[in-house]
Every structure is written in structure tokens, then in C-alpha cells.
Design an enzyme around this catalytic site. Structure first.
Site, PDB file in Angstrom:
ATOM      1  N   ASP A   1     -12.325 -50.227  72.345  1.00  0.00           N
ATOM      2  CA  ASP A   1     -11.058 -50.879  72.020  1.00  0.00           C
ATOM      3  C   ASP A   1     -10.627 -51.616  73.284  1.00  0.00           C
ATOM      4  O   ASP A   1     -10.224 -50.992  74.264  1.00  0.00           O
ATOM      5  CB  ASP A   1     -10.040 -49.807  71.609  1.00  0.00           C
TER       6      ASP A   1
ATOM      7  N   LYS B   1      -6.028 -60.375  77.562  1.00  0.00           N
ATOM      8  CA  LYS B   1      -6.382 -60.543  76.148  1.00  0.00           C
ATOM      9  C   LYS B   1      -5.590 -61.681  75.495  1.00  0.00           C
ATOM     10  O   LYS B   1      -6.038 -62.284  74.527  1.00  0.00           O
ATOM     11  CB  LYS B   1      -6.120 -59.222  75.414  1.00  0.00           C
TER      12      LYS B   1
ATOM     13  N   GLU C   1      -9.447 -54.524  64.467  1.00  0.00           N
ATOM     14  CA  GLU C   1      -8.772 -53.289  64.887  1.00  0.00           C
ATOM     15  C   GLU C   1      -8.242 -52.480  63.688  1.00  0.00           C
ATOM     16  O   GLU C   1      -8.447 -51.263  63.646  1.00  0.00           O
ATOM     17  CB  GLU C   1      -7.642 -53.617  65.875  1.00  0.00           C
TER      18      GLU C   1
ATOM     19  N   ASP D   1       0.378 -51.185  63.615  1.00  0.00           N
ATOM     20  CA  ASP D   1      -0.115 -51.022  64.994  1.00  0.00           C
ATOM     21  C   ASP D   1       0.918 -51.535  65.995  1.00  0.00           C
ATOM     22  O   ASP D   1       1.080 -52.743  66.177  1.00  0.00           O
ATOM     23  CB  ASP D   1      -1.444 -51.784  65.133  1.00  0.00           C
TER      24      ASP D   1
HETATM   25  N1  LIG Z   1       4.262 -40.723  74.130  1.00  0.00           N
HETATM   26  C1  LIG Z   1       4.617 -41.998  74.070  1.00  0.00           C
HETATM   27  N2  LIG Z   1       5.850 -42.355  73.687  1.00  0.00           N
HETATM   28  C2  LIG Z   1       6.225 -43.643  73.630  1.00  0.00           C
HETATM   29  N3  LIG Z   1       5.428 -44.670  73.958  1.00  0.00           N
HETATM   30  C3  LIG Z   1       4.180 -44.388  74.353  1.00  0.00           C
HETATM   31  C4  LIG Z   1       3.700 -43.053  74.428  1.00  0.00           C
HETATM   32  N4  LIG Z   1       2.410 -43.085  74.846  1.00  0.00           N
HETATM   33  C5  LIG Z   1       2.099 -44.382  75.022  1.00  0.00           C
HETATM   34  N5  LIG Z   1       3.156 -45.174  74.738  1.00  0.00           N
HETATM   35  C6  LIG Z   1       3.235 -46.638  74.843  1.00  0.00           C
HETATM   36  O1  LIG Z   1       2.194 -47.234  74.118  1.00  0.00           O
HETATM   37  C7  LIG Z   1       1.936 -48.542  74.649  1.00  0.00           C
HETATM   38  C8  LIG Z   1       0.455 -48.763  74.773  1.00  0.00           C
HETATM   39  O2  LIG Z   1      -0.088 -48.723  73.488  1.00  0.00           O
HETATM   40  P1  LIG Z   1      -1.609 -49.112  73.197  1.00  0.00           P
HETATM   41  O3  LIG Z   1      -2.493 -48.346  74.110  1.00  0.00           O
HETATM   42  O4  LIG Z   1      -1.815 -48.941  71.753  1.00  0.00           O
HETATM   43  O5  LIG Z   1      -1.569 -50.642  73.614  1.00  0.00           O
HETATM   44  P2  LIG Z   1      -2.676 -51.782  73.551  1.00  0.00           P
HETATM   45  O6  LIG Z   1      -3.512 -51.615  72.328  1.00  0.00           O
HETATM   46  O7  LIG Z   1      -3.387 -51.899  74.834  1.00  0.00           O
HETATM   47  O8  LIG Z   1      -1.749 -53.033  73.461  1.00  0.00           O
HETATM   48  P3  LIG Z   1      -1.670 -54.110  72.357  1.00  0.00           P
HETATM   49  O9  LIG Z   1      -1.709 -53.418  71.024  1.00  0.00           O
HETATM   50  O10 LIG Z   1      -0.393 -54.804  72.634  1.00  0.00           O
HETATM   51  O11 LIG Z   1      -2.897 -54.937  72.526  1.00  0.00           O
HETATM   52  C9  LIG Z   1       2.636 -48.602  76.000  1.00  0.00           C
HETATM   53  O12 LIG Z   1       3.824 -49.369  75.883  1.00  0.00           O
HETATM   54  C10 LIG Z   1       2.992 -47.135  76.256  1.00  0.00           C
HETATM   55  O13 LIG Z   1       4.141 -47.010  77.055  1.00  0.00           O
HETATM   56 MG   LIG Z   2      -3.990 -52.039  70.433  1.00  0.00          MG
END
Ligand SMILES: Nc1ncnc2c1ncn2[C@@H]1O[C@H](COP(=O)(O)OP(=O)(O)OP(=O)(O)O)[C@@H](O)[C@H]1O
Ligand SMILES: [Mg+2]
Length: 373
Positions: A9, A71, A169, A191
Site C-alpha cells: 500500500d 503521491k 485500494e 477510506d
Molecule cells: N488511533 C487513531 N485515531 C485517529 N486517527 C488516527 C489513528 N491512527 C492513525 N490515525 C490517522 O490516520 C491517518 C493516516 O491514515 P492512512 O495510513 O490510512 O493514510 P494514507 O493511506 O497514507 O493516506 P491517504 O489515504 O490520504 O493516501 C493520519 O492522519 C493519522 O493521524
Molecule cells: Mg490510504
């Protein structure tokens, strides 16, 4: 040689890898037990390169040499990015290559890098942590066009990966829950990540997924929850009206993110000012109630996107069989509550929401290898 197929991912804010071994999915963890690698790189004049958590530390001290959210740039042109440019703090240039193709580059120090090269550095780190596999399935948002998909493939190639398949995704998230085993049905994948929100409506027929519609907001996610906390701290708690410098804003953001995570499992959480002594010394208490009050309009915006996606797919909420929650921000309890209220059904949440997409990519790898039972 590692001939397993790794699922990757490649996220805007975090990236991670997973494998399916003997029918069991497992995400790759580093020595401290973290699976999420910040999608951040930092390159210095002396040639040193930092990736992930190490690079994240440089965001504060050395913003000019640190690149995040690449990205958003991959496979795009300057024209595509018109709306995004105000959000991008680093220098971007457009170059015409020998073959006539236009490519963007970002300036890091005095060198230019293509988004493919930057993504390849992140993928390289993901690959290294995964034990250097050579074959991969990589995920992209459902709305990515051919150019963005090809550029992601190219990034994989630069990182030494044979990219067997690029998959959507939301499809990966549905695969992680084994929804391909359902004969027929309609699935909504909600998502909410770090910087983006995506809602996808999928149909499943004889194990084959089709994306019926997508909707979303490329500037809506956990970052906005962090900003809501910062705003609450500055306006309601400290009453600070003056403009803060970039370093202070970055430090506030790091602290706000910590507080936000704590508020997902506690009714109140501390906001420490240790790294911001000029603003105060005693930690502030942020209540879940105040936080939720600030983010209701943000979550409402995600629901509006879901409504549009359902309308485009010609589907009513009552015909949705499963709702899959992915993205780290879907951990926020109020998000889960409001989604459940809208669909009138409990969403699937048993898989870690920030790991589901990588796990689904690994399941796709298992299917390709013919090992899936
Ligand atoms: N326990 C939690 N409570 C609230 N928010 C959280 C928690 N754990 C992670 N996050 C939030 O989740 C977000 C990251 O999510 P994710 O890893 O799905 O992002 P990503 O897939 O890299 O980003 P995008 O979907 O924008 O491409 C961050 O803003 C992080 O602060
Ligand atoms: Mg994501």
C-alpha cells in the site's frame, strides 16, 4: 532469493507491506513493531538519504530537503495540479523529456527528482523491510488514471520490483475481508486517510469486483482533524492571534496528531507544549467532546461524498450489503458512529484500518500465485 509476492500500500502519508503466508495475512513490521512507514524522504547535500520515521524527524529541522505527499504528484502535470499547488510547499518544475513526455520534478537541495524516483525510494525502504522480495502487487486509488498507474508501476521497477499487478485500494480492502468469496452484492468502501477521503461503490459478481462509482475529496482527512485541534489550542485555549513560524506550526502538528490518536480511546488527552516553550509550559487538556464538536462538519463532508457516490452508482443505502472502513482516520469513534448512522448498518472494522489495503494486496498476490484456497 525471496520469491514471495509482497502486497504494498503506497499511501500519501504512510506506506506498508504485507504477505499471505500459509493462508494467513501478516503485515511487515520494523524492529520497533511499527508497520506504517511515513511516506517521507529526506535527501542531503552530502548524499545521505533518510526514509520514513527518520525523514519525518527532518521535517522540523530541514524542511527544504524533506519531501512528503509525493503521491499527489505521481503521473500528473502542472496543469492537473492547479488546485493542489497552494498546498505543496516544495519547488516543482515541469520538464519535457527527450521522448516528448512531460515530467514533473521536485527540487531537493540542488537536485531534481521525478515523483517516480521519490516513490521508488519509499518503495525501496518498504521492500527492504519486507526482506527484499522481487514480485509485488501495488495498490492505487480507484480514480487513478492510466498515467498515474503507469508512473506507479515505473516507481516499482526503479525500486527493483516486478510489479505483477496494480490494483485499486477499495478492491484490496474488500479482498482483505474475503468479500470476493461472496457470490453477489454491493460493497461500499469508506477510506479516510491522512490527506484524502475516498468513497467507492463496488459490485461483486462471481468473485469479480467492479468499481461502480467513486467520489471523494483529495484534501480531506486526518490532517484536517489535526488542524482542528491546532485551531482549538490556539483560538480557544491560548488565545494566540499572531502568525506562527513554520517550525512552530510543524511542532504543533506533531503534537496535535498525538493528541488526536489518544482521543480515539480516551475522553480527554494532554496537549504538551514541551517543544513549544514560547506558547506555555503546562500541558493543555483537550476533551473528546470539544474535538468531536470541531470535526462534525468534516465528517459531514465525507457523508456528502458517499451520497454522491451512491447516486452515481444508482444504489440506495438499503441495498448496500457491506461497508468496509479503511484509512487510519476511520479509527475516530465519531467517524464510525456517523457512517453507521448514515448507512443504517454496522461497518466492518475488524481488520486494522490502516493495514487492510496492504493485506488485500497480499491476498491478490496469493490469488496470482495460485495458492489461495
Ligand atoms: N488511533 C487513531 N485515531 C485517529 N486517527 C488516527 C489513528 N491512527 C492513525 N490515525 C490517522 O490516520 C491517518 C493516516 O491514515 P492512512 O495510513 O490510512 O493514510 P494514507 O493511506 O497514507 O493516506 P491517504 O489515504 O490520504 O493516501 C493520519 O492522519 C493519522 O493521524
Ligand atoms: Mg490510504
Amino acid at each position: 532469493m525471496n520469491d514471495e509476492i509482497v502486497g504494498i500500500d503506497l499511501g500519501t502519508t504512510f506506506s506498508l507491506a504485507a504477505f499471505v503466508r500459509n493462508g494467513k495475512a501478516q503485515v511487515v513490521k520494523d524492529t520497533s513493531g511499527n508497520s506504517l512507514i511515513p511516506s517521507i524522504i529526506s535527501i542531503h547535500a552530502d548524499g545521505s538519504v533518510f526514509v520514513g520515521t527518520e525523514a519525518q524527524r527532518h521535517c522540523l529541522t530541514d524542511p527544504e530537503h524533506t519531501i512528503f505527499s509525493i503521491k499527489r504528484l505521481i503521473g500528473r502535470t502542472l496543469k492537473d495540479l492547479e488546485k493542489d499547488l497552494p498546498f505543496i510547499p516544495y519547488q516543482i518544475r515541469e520538464n519535457i523529456r527527450d521522448d516528448g513526455r512531460t515530467v514533473l520534478t521536485v527540487k531537493i537541495g540542488d537536485k531534481d527528482f521525478t515523483p517516480e524516483e521519490v516513490s521508488a525510494i519509499i518503495l525501496g525502504e518498504v521492500r527492504r523491510l519486507a526482506g527484499n522480495p522481487t514480485r509485488a502487487v501495488i495498490t492505487v486509488p480507484a480514480y487513478f488514471d492510466d498515467s498515474q498507474r503507469q508512473a506507479t508501476r515505473d516507481a516499482g521497477k526503479i525500486a527493483g520490483l516486478d510489479v505483477l499487478r496494480i490494483i485499486n485500494e477499495p478492491t484490496a480492502a474488500a479482498l482483505a475481508y474475503g468479500l470476493d468469496r461472496k457470490r453477489n452484492g454491493t460493497i461500499v468502501v469508506y477510506d479516510l486517510g491522512g490527506g484524502t477521503f475516498d468513497c467507492s461503490v463496488l459490485s461483486i459478481a462471481d468473485g469479480v469486483f467492479k468499481v461502480l462509482s467513486t467520489n471523494g475529496d483529495t484534501h480531506l482527512g486526518g490532517d484536517d482533524f489535526d488542524h482542528a485541534i491546532i485551531q482549538h489550542v490556539l483560538d480557544d485555549k491560548l488565545n494566540i492571534k499572531t502568525k506562527l513560524d513554520a517550525r512552530a506550526i510543524a511542532a504543533l502538528k506533531l503534537e496535535a496528531e498525538k493528541t488526536k490518536r489518544n482521543l480515539s480511546s480516551n475522553d480527554q488527552a494532554a496537549f504538551n507544549l514541551d517543544s513549544l516553550p514560547t506558547l506555555g509550559t503546562t500541558p493543555l487538556e483537550i476533551t473528546k467532546e470539544n474535538f468531536e464538536h470541531k470535526i462534525i462538519p468534516l465528517i459531514e463532508r465525507t457523508i456528502t461524498c458517499c451520497k454522491k457516490a451512491l447516486k452515481d452508482a444508482g444504489i440506495k443505502t438499503t441495498s448496500v450489503d457491506e461497508i468496509v472502513l479503511v484509512g487510519g482516520s476511520s479509527r475516530v469513534p465519531l467517524v464510525q458512529k456517523m457512517v453507521q448512522e448514515f448507512f443504517g448498518k454496522k461497518p466492518l472494522t475488524s481488520i486494522n484500518p490502516d493495514e487492510a489495503v496492504a493485506i488485500g494486496a497480499a491476498v491478490q498476490g496469493e490469488i496470482l500465485s495460485g495458492k489461495r484456497k
